[in-house]
Design a protein around this motif. Structure first.
Motif, PDB file in Angstrom:
ATOM      1  N   PHE A   6       0.809  -1.221   0.000  1.00 37.91           N
ATOM      2  CA  PHE A   6       0.000   0.000   0.000  1.00 37.91           C
ATOM      3  C   PHE A   6       0.843   1.273   0.000  1.00 37.91           C
ATOM      4  O   PHE A   6       0.313   2.357   0.122  1.00 37.91           O
ATOM      5  CB  PHE A   6      -0.958  -0.005   1.193  1.00 37.91           C
ATOM      6  N   ASN A   7       2.156   1.142  -0.146  1.00 36.60           N
ATOM      7  CA  ASN A   7       3.036   2.295  -0.205  1.00 36.60           C
ATOM      8  C   ASN A   7       3.050   2.810  -1.646  1.00 36.60           C
ATOM      9  O   ASN A   7       3.527   2.136  -2.544  1.00 36.60           O
ATOM     10  CB  ASN A   7       4.448   1.893   0.236  1.00 36.60           C
ATOM     11  N   PRO A   8       2.542   4.018  -1.888  1.00 35.84           N
ATOM     12  CA  PRO A   8       2.477   4.528  -3.266  1.00 35.84           C
ATOM     13  C   PRO A   8       3.847   4.782  -3.889  1.00 35.84           C
ATOM     14  O   PRO A   8       3.954   4.917  -5.103  1.00 35.84           O
ATOM     15  CB  PRO A   8       1.685   5.830  -3.130  1.00 35.84           C
TER      16      PRO A   8
END
Length: 75
Positions: A6-8
């Motif tokens: 979920f880390n962009p």
């Protein structure tokens, strides 16, 4: 296994981020936005990367700016 699903910014290097910002906005605009010498005094990708790697608060500001403008940059 992907540890940061979920880390962009996952998968993007700082070099890619800075290069895309410079190509899209230019050093002059980045210097106005951040008030950092690495973007205003004899700027280069290399000097900017050196500074940002040593300065966590500055790196975070640049990364947040990149995320905020990601659609405009990557079009």
């Amino acid at each position: 296994m992907d540890n940061q699903p979920f880390n962009p910014l996952h998968g993007l290097t700082l070099k890619v981020i800075v290069t895309e910002l410079v190509e899209h906005f230019g050093f002059e605009r980045l210097a106005q936005e951040f008030k950092m010498k690495c973007f205003s005094d004899n700027p280069s990708i290399k000097s900017s990367l050196t500074f940002l790697r040593k300065t966590p608060w500055a790196r975070e500001k640049v990364e947040q700016f990149y995320l905020k403008n990601k659609l405009a940059i990557r079009g």
